[in-house]
Design an enzyme around this catalytic site. Structure first.
Site, PDB file in Angstrom:
ATOM      1  N   CYS A  19      -2.913 -11.438  -7.865  1.00  0.00           N
ATOM      2  CA  CYS A  19      -4.130 -10.750  -8.306  1.00  0.00           C
ATOM      3  C   CYS A  19      -3.897 -10.116  -9.691  1.00  0.00           C
ATOM      4  O   CYS A  19      -3.612 -10.822 -10.644  1.00  0.00           O
ATOM      5  CB  CYS A  19      -4.603  -9.742  -7.266  1.00  0.00           C
ATOM      6  SG  CYS A  19      -6.344  -9.268  -7.516  1.00  0.00           S
ATOM      7  N   HIS A  73      -5.403 -13.356  -3.023  1.00  0.00           N
ATOM      8  CA  HIS A  73      -4.395 -12.654  -2.232  1.00  0.00           C
ATOM      9  C   HIS A  73      -3.898 -13.562  -1.107  1.00  0.00           C
ATOM     10  O   HIS A  73      -4.565 -13.681  -0.073  1.00  0.00           O
ATOM     11  CB  HIS A  73      -4.987 -11.378  -1.616  1.00  0.00           C
ATOM     12  CG  HIS A  73      -5.213 -10.279  -2.594  1.00  0.00           C
ATOM     13  ND1 HIS A  73      -4.228  -9.376  -2.929  1.00  0.00           N
ATOM     14  CD2 HIS A  73      -6.305  -9.937  -3.313  1.00  0.00           C
ATOM     15  CE1 HIS A  73      -4.713  -8.515  -3.816  1.00  0.00           C
ATOM     16  NE2 HIS A  73      -5.964  -8.838  -4.071  1.00  0.00           N
ATOM     17  N   GLU A  89      -1.582 -12.990   0.970  1.00  0.00           N
ATOM     18  CA  GLU A  89      -1.270 -12.163   2.134  1.00  0.00           C
ATOM     19  C   GLU A  89      -2.519 -11.783   2.927  1.00  0.00           C
ATOM     20  O   GLU A  89      -2.408 -11.292   4.063  1.00  0.00           O
ATOM     21  CB  GLU A  89      -0.514 -10.902   1.706  1.00  0.00           C
ATOM     22  CG  GLU A  89      -1.327  -9.820   1.049  1.00  0.00           C
ATOM     23  CD  GLU A  89      -1.611 -10.036  -0.432  1.00  0.00           C
ATOM     24  OE1 GLU A  89      -2.105  -9.086  -1.068  1.00  0.00           O
ATOM     25  OE2 GLU A  89      -1.346 -11.147  -0.946  1.00  0.00           O
TER      26      GLU A  89
END
Length: 214
Positions: A83, A195, A197
């Site tokens: 990001c 992202h 994750e």
């Protein structure tokens, strides 16, 4: 067999526990720290980034992040920026600031506001990954989770097309108002605008691809 060690660089960029948990789930031994020695010695360095470009750069400078990243890359040691942790790898950003703030400058160009009717770009989107991508091996047709208002709208270095050197960057694109750079694989330097994750099974698979390659 020992697990690859990953440091998530803790320089004050929001809640990064989700990144730690995701990396642990794909088999990495993870440490969340700002310790420069640990960040230099680990198998892989994960550089998060949430919020304002200029605030992230200030935090990185306070943690000696630009030097750590430069030393690692000079030695061919893997780094993954996510990001705003990707955006800071460019020369700078057009995001408003009281004073101009330079990025780390690993790649040329400015990060710019997305030319879309509604920003931020928040939610799931597919990407267009090039052939031979390590990160997107097995998930090139999947969607990933984005939360951002700024991105690199151009790429100012040559890209791999089968005729260029193997070290030439592989660039993945996405579209929201206009095409923008969604990910880059450039030797030991990796980055995603989304992202991983927070991108479910596809994001975990992508992180596992990176961890396995360390």
């Amino acid at each position: 067999m020992s697990r690859n060690n990953v440091v998530v660089l803790d320089y004050g960029s929001g809640n990064v526990r989700s990144a730690v948990r995701a990396l642990e789930r794909v088999g990495a031994s993870v440490e969340l720290t700002a310790d420069p020695a640990a960040a230099l010695a680990c198998d892989g360095l994960f550089v998060p980034g949430v919020g304002n470009f200029h605030a992230c750069m200030a935090g990185l400078r306070g943690a000696d992040g630009p030097r750590i990243i430069d030393v690692r890359l000079s030695g061919g040691r893997p780094v993954l920026g996510v990001c705003v942790g990707m955006q800071v790898l460019f020369d700078g950003s057009s995001e408003p600031s009281a004073a101009p703030v330079e990025g780390i400058g690993e790649w040329p160009g400015l990060v710019q506001r997305l030319p879309a009717p509604v920003v931020p770009h928040m939610g799931w989107n597919t990407v267009s990954a090039p052939a031979g991508s390590l990160l997107f091996d097995g998930v090139a047709d999947q969607s990933f989770y984005f939360v951002h208002s700024y991105a690199a709208l151009t790429w100012d270095l040559p890209v791999a097309d089968g005729h260029l050197a193997a070290a030439t960057p592989l660039v993945t694109w996405c579209d929201y108002g206009a095409p923008f750079v969604a990910a880059v694989e450039n030797g030991p330097l990796f980055a995603t605008q989304f992202h991983p994750e927070k991108s479910g099974d596809a994001g975990l698979h992508l992180l596992e691809n990176w961890v396995r390659a360390l």
